[in-house]
Design a protein around this motif. Sequence first.
Motif, PDB file in Angstrom:
ATOM      1  N   GLY A  72       0.813  -1.207   0.000  1.00  0.00           N
ATOM      2  CA  GLY A  72       0.000   0.000   0.000  1.00  0.00           C
ATOM      3  C   GLY A  72       0.849   1.261   0.000  1.00  0.00           C
ATOM      4  O   GLY A  72       1.828   1.357  -0.739  1.00  0.00           O
ATOM      5  N   HIS A  73       0.487   2.200   0.872  1.00  0.00           N
ATOM      6  CA  HIS A  73       1.152   3.504   0.811  1.00  0.00           C
ATOM      7  C   HIS A  73       2.622   3.434   1.236  1.00  0.00           C
ATOM      8  O   HIS A  73       3.371   4.367   1.026  1.00  0.00           O
ATOM      9  CB  HIS A  73       0.394   4.535   1.645  1.00  0.00           C
ATOM     10  N   TRP A  74       3.048   2.321   1.845  1.00  0.00           N
ATOM     11  CA  TRP A  74       4.468   2.187   2.178  1.00  0.00           C
ATOM     12  C   TRP A  74       5.327   2.068   0.915  1.00  0.00           C
ATOM     13  O   TRP A  74       6.523   2.308   0.945  1.00  0.00           O
ATOM     14  CB  TRP A  74       4.724   0.958   3.046  1.00  0.00           C
ATOM     15  N   ALA A  75       4.690   1.640  -0.159  1.00  0.00           N
ATOM     16  CA  ALA A  75       5.425   1.505  -1.421  1.00  0.00           C
ATOM     17  C   ALA A  75       4.655   2.226  -2.512  1.00  0.00           C
ATOM     18  O   ALA A  75       4.302   1.660  -3.539  1.00  0.00           O
ATOM     19  CB  ALA A  75       5.630   0.041  -1.766  1.00  0.00           C
ATOM     20  N   LYS A  76       4.367   3.490  -2.277  1.00  0.00           N
ATOM     21  CA  LYS A  76       3.563   4.272  -3.208  1.00  0.00           C
ATOM     22  C   LYS A  76       4.220   4.291  -4.588  1.00  0.00           C
ATOM     23  O   LYS A  76       5.439   4.370  -4.701  1.00  0.00           O
ATOM     24  CB  LYS A  76       3.387   5.693  -2.674  1.00  0.00           C
ATOM     25  N   ASP A  77       3.424   4.189  -5.610  1.00  0.00           N
ATOM     26  CA  ASP A  77       3.904   4.208  -6.999  1.00  0.00           C
ATOM     27  C   ASP A  77       4.951   3.134  -7.250  1.00  0.00           C
ATOM     28  O   ASP A  77       5.853   3.315  -8.068  1.00  0.00           O
ATOM     29  CB  ASP A  77       4.493   5.579  -7.361  1.00  0.00           C
ATOM     30  N   GLY A  78       4.872   2.052  -6.509  1.00  0.00           N
ATOM     31  CA  GLY A  78       5.809   0.960  -6.744  1.00  0.00           C
ATOM     32  C   GLY A  78       7.218   1.257  -6.280  1.00  0.00           C
ATOM     33  O   GLY A  78       8.165   0.577  -6.670  1.00  0.00           O
ATOM     34  N   LYS A  79       7.380   2.271  -5.449  1.00  0.00           N
ATOM     35  CA  LYS A  79       8.714   2.552  -4.916  1.00  0.00           C
ATOM     36  C   LYS A  79       8.688   2.481  -3.396  1.00  0.00           C
ATOM     37  O   LYS A  79       7.775   3.004  -2.762  1.00  0.00           O
ATOM     38  CB  LYS A  79       9.169   3.958  -5.332  1.00  0.00           C
ATOM     39  N   ILE A  80       9.674   1.819  -2.843  1.00  0.00           N
ATOM     40  CA  ILE A  80       9.752   1.737  -1.390  1.00  0.00           C
ATOM     41  C   ILE A  80       9.999   3.141  -0.846  1.00  0.00           C
ATOM     42  O   ILE A  80      10.960   3.798  -1.224  1.00  0.00           O
ATOM     43  CB  ILE A  80      10.871   0.765  -0.990  1.00  0.00           C
ATOM     44  N   GLN A  81       9.086   3.601   0.017  1.00  0.00           N
ATOM     45  CA  GLN A  81       9.188   4.965   0.540  1.00  0.00           C
ATOM     46  C   GLN A  81      10.308   5.046   1.575  1.00  0.00           C
ATOM     47  O   GLN A  81      10.627   4.051   2.232  1.00  0.00           O
ATOM     48  CB  GLN A  81       7.859   5.367   1.178  1.00  0.00           C
ATOM     49  N   PRO A  82      10.902   6.241   1.741  1.00  0.00           N
ATOM     50  CA  PRO A  82      12.006   6.361   2.715  1.00  0.00           C
ATOM     51  C   PRO A  82      11.641   5.862   4.114  1.00  0.00           C
ATOM     52  O   PRO A  82      12.413   5.129   4.730  1.00  0.00           O
ATOM     53  CB  PRO A  82      12.294   7.857   2.726  1.00  0.00           C
ATOM     54  N   GLU A  83      10.441   6.231   4.595  1.00  0.00           N
ATOM     55  CA  GLU A  83      10.063   5.793   5.951  1.00  0.00           C
ATOM     56  C   GLU A  83      10.047   4.263   6.026  1.00  0.00           C
ATOM     57  O   GLU A  83      10.448   3.678   7.026  1.00  0.00           O
ATOM     58  CB  GLU A  83       8.671   6.306   6.333  1.00  0.00           C
ATOM     59  N   PHE A  84       9.546   3.659   4.957  1.00  0.00           N
ATOM     60  CA  PHE A  84       9.466   2.197   4.910  1.00  0.00           C
ATOM     61  C   PHE A  84      10.871   1.609   4.925  1.00  0.00           C
ATOM     62  O   PHE A  84      11.163   0.653   5.648  1.00  0.00           O
ATOM     63  CB  PHE A  84       8.707   1.794   3.638  1.00  0.00           C
ATOM     64  N   TYR A  85      11.733   2.231   4.144  1.00  0.00           N
ATOM     65  CA  TYR A  85      13.116   1.754   4.058  1.00  0.00           C
ATOM     66  C   TYR A  85      13.785   1.762   5.442  1.00  0.00           C
ATOM     67  O   TYR A  85      14.401   0.780   5.865  1.00  0.00           O
ATOM     68  CB  TYR A  85      13.888   2.639   3.081  1.00  0.00           C
ATOM     69  N   TYR A  86      13.617   2.868   6.153  1.00  0.00           N
ATOM     70  CA  TYR A  86      14.252   2.948   7.477  1.00  0.00           C
ATOM     71  C   TYR A  86      13.642   1.955   8.446  1.00  0.00           C
ATOM     72  O   TYR A  86      14.341   1.347   9.262  1.00  0.00           O
ATOM     73  CB  TYR A  86      14.133   4.376   8.033  1.00  0.00           C
ATOM     74  N   ALA A  87      12.316   1.805   8.331  1.00  0.00           N
ATOM     75  CA  ALA A  87      11.657   0.839   9.211  1.00  0.00           C
ATOM     76  C   ALA A  87      12.167  -0.577   8.925  1.00  0.00           C
ATOM     77  O   ALA A  87      12.444  -1.348   9.845  1.00  0.00           O
ATOM     78  CB  ALA A  87      10.140   0.905   9.008  1.00  0.00           C
ATOM     79  N   LEU A  88      12.326  -0.884   7.636  1.00  0.00           N
ATOM     80  CA  LEU A  88      12.807  -2.221   7.273  1.00  0.00           C
ATOM     81  C   LEU A  88      14.194  -2.481   7.848  1.00  0.00           C
ATOM     82  O   LEU A  88      14.458  -3.537   8.430  1.00  0.00           O
ATOM     83  CB  LEU A  88      12.853  -2.368   5.748  1.00  0.00           C
ATOM     84  N   GLY A  89      15.083  -1.509   7.698  1.00  0.00           N
ATOM     85  CA  GLY A  89      16.452  -1.687   8.196  1.00  0.00           C
ATOM     86  C   GLY A  89      16.471  -1.876   9.702  1.00  0.00           C
ATOM     87  O   GLY A  89      17.136  -2.773  10.231  1.00  0.00           O
ATOM     88  N   THR A  90      15.697  -1.036  10.383  1.00  0.00           N
ATOM     89  CA  THR A  90      15.663  -1.108  11.840  1.00  0.00           C
ATOM     90  C   THR A  90      15.116  -2.441  12.324  1.00  0.00           C
ATOM     91  O   THR A  90      15.695  -3.093  13.208  1.00  0.00           O
ATOM     92  CB  THR A  90      14.768   0.020  12.389  1.00  0.00           C
TER      93      THR A  90
END
Lengths: 191, 601
Positions: free
Chosen positions: B83-101
Amino acid sequence: MGDVMTVEQKKIHPYKFNLWLGLAGIIMMFAGLTSAYIVKRSQPGWESFTLPRIFLYSTIVMLVSSVTIQVALKAFREREMARYRLFFGITAILGIVFMIMQINGFYQFQANGMKMIGIGSNPAYSFILAIAGVHVLHVLGGLIAMLVIVSRVYGKKKRNYDSVPIEIMTTYWHFVDLLWVYLFVFFSLLH
Amino acid sequence: MSNEIAVQHGVIPHEVHEHHDGHHHHETFITKYVFSQDHKMIAKQFLITGIIWAIVGGLMSVLFRIQLGYPDATLPWLEDIFGHWAKDGKIQPEFYYALGTMHGTILVFFVLTAGLSGTFANLLIPYQVGARDMASPFMNMLSYWFFVLASIIIMASLFVQTGPASGGWTVYPPLSALGDASQGSKIGMDLWLISMAMFVVSQLLGGLNYVSTILNMRTKGMTMTRLPLTIWAILFTAILGILSFPVLFSGFILLLFDRHLGTSFYLSDIVLGGNILPNEGGSPILYQHLFWFLGHPEVYIIILPTMGLVSEVMSINARKPIFGYMAMIASMFAIALLAFLVWAHHMFVTGLNPFLGSVFVLLTLLIAVPSAIKVFNWITTLWRGNIRFTPGMLFCVGFVSMFISGGLTGIFLGNSTLDLHLHDTYFVIAHFHIVMGVSAFMGMFAGIYHWFPKMYGRYMNNTMGYIHFWVTMVCAYVIFWPMHYEGFAGMPRRYYDYSGWESFKHFVELNRVISFAAILSFLVQLMFVFNFFYSIFKGRKVTTQNPWGANTLEWTTPIRPGHGNWPGEIPEVHRWAYDYGKDGKDFIPQTEPVGKDESTH
Ligand code: HEM
Ligand SMILES: [Cu+2]
């Protein structure tokens, strides 16, 4: 079987051993907190303070409770259940009184303008709240354990003269007592 | 008879009698599989929970590697799933940081601490010291359920509106202390802290039990110097945990105060979104001290158990005694001790007093000595051995290779002058993934392949085991070796997109190679998971009590032991665990009395 029993008596009961290890962990936690306090104290912005007198009184309450729980343990070992119940109860009440006095002490801090929390609070006072507060939680934990011990006695049909739970309880109680004395001296000297 | 009563009386006296009769009363599905107090079942519970977490945590790394390898790609299917975590088919920055953490948190704590120690401490301590169960089976069960509770909370944090914690697995303030600082600093951060508090409780309950079982419940003849190295390793691990997790806890308490009670332990002079915050007098460095005082021992909490597993599996499969048994114990002791004295090497760039820094450099480099002794001993154990290349053994060799590669880069980082350049770059990522991440996984795999027959009475599939090993080994080096060069070039860790930086954009293709290898190695781990579950039900059956020809006590129990492990008496121990290839005999179990003219080790 005779030699078996002697072997057993020499060995420390595993639950007691667990308790001692647990106490080592608790000591590390307070070592962490108090060393953070020492580090902070040497930095700018630290405000010194004098502890409200109530903390002295609460220290005395705590020391007395250590004596009463020891009396309770002795009574239990001598199967004097009435005396045991009396002193166990007194200890619990003293524990509750101690907690009330501590919390009252925190309010006195705030009332004297030494803010512990919120805007304008100073880490010096916040530390007192955090450290003494965590200690109060340990006293509360002890009280809950007492409750469990008491309720077990009523829950069981058979009479139970196993003194291990009471012994563990007593050791723990002496420990939180000593811990507070240490913190009290610590706060009084390094304020 | 007398012996085990002496050891166990007073703990679970009625249970002991129960085992003598060899039958078990009132075991329902719930008490057997869910709220079990049997150490073997708890070990399996930890292992399977750990595997689930490893899949989740590994999948997260696949997702952020997609971003790093293909920063310009648009992948609509990502939006379909997230959903909005990967808006337009791109991993959003917030999502990226959450994933790493979350990847860091999950792998470090939930997989390589709880999953690893929980599995092998529970499985091996009672088996190898010769006890019917842990000192307190009940606390042991609690330990697992607190871990489950921590798991549920952190899992829930993945689904809250503002997302999970996302300030890095070390959750440094001020980012973690100020809810307004970022999406991930809001409720996700609180859930992270609560979950970790539960996790610490779980670790303490488990750790207390491990230590007291090892010290108090050994069978007759099992002196400390006859213990297998697995047990020694777990002992040191548990002590490290008991002494360092509470300090982490104290750091979290202060963090919670700062978050919710407006205190300023870690906060001072902060401007947030144009507003000057009232907090004064705090210091974020204080948190780093409290965190790394745990954080450094934590990395040894992860690696020590695997050192034990590897020593054991390697000796068995080389058909040779472990080289330098006492030196192994001494170096683990030295590592455990030094682990408490080096935490500030993570803080060389925080403005640490340079003199103090040099003390920490010295102590840090000292750790290389016991580490090197251990490596030397492993290699010497292999030397001229009668090696049986089982999958477990291959993973042992892989472990040693990885540990050497990663240990050497530790020496670079341990020099503060070099660290000023390398800190917070991909060099650090490479260092700790090789020395801790991959090594620990290799050691854990060695343990799983080796003790699977004891856990489930069946073997895992060997062919899949070999594929698993070789692909993992090659991929691990392809992933992490190039990261050293990126780090030398100054490429910082945790950035979202390197293609926009003049200094780093030539690494985009290299990053793509890394991402490709990362995805491949993830798929191979899935094959391992398949092998694991398939073999539980369909694997080749174990038909002999001691399939590896090993000396330790767990192989004297029945193939599928009940609660209590030995149907009769607990065997007595007469020798150490490493009499392989001695006096013309392939192996001599610990239970065999020492012969008249035989020399002891
Ligand atoms: C020869 C021994 C070792 C030395 C001298 C060493 C030194 C260092 C230094 C100085 C750093 C800090 C780098 C920085 O942030 O700038 C570091 C990071 C790290 N090391 Fe090691 N290390 C050694 C072995 C190990 C082992 C055996 C493990 C784990 C099993 C390990 C795990 C880690 C981790 C997890 C980090 C990074 C944490 C982070 O910033 O996220 N190291 N090491
Ligand atoms: Cu470190």
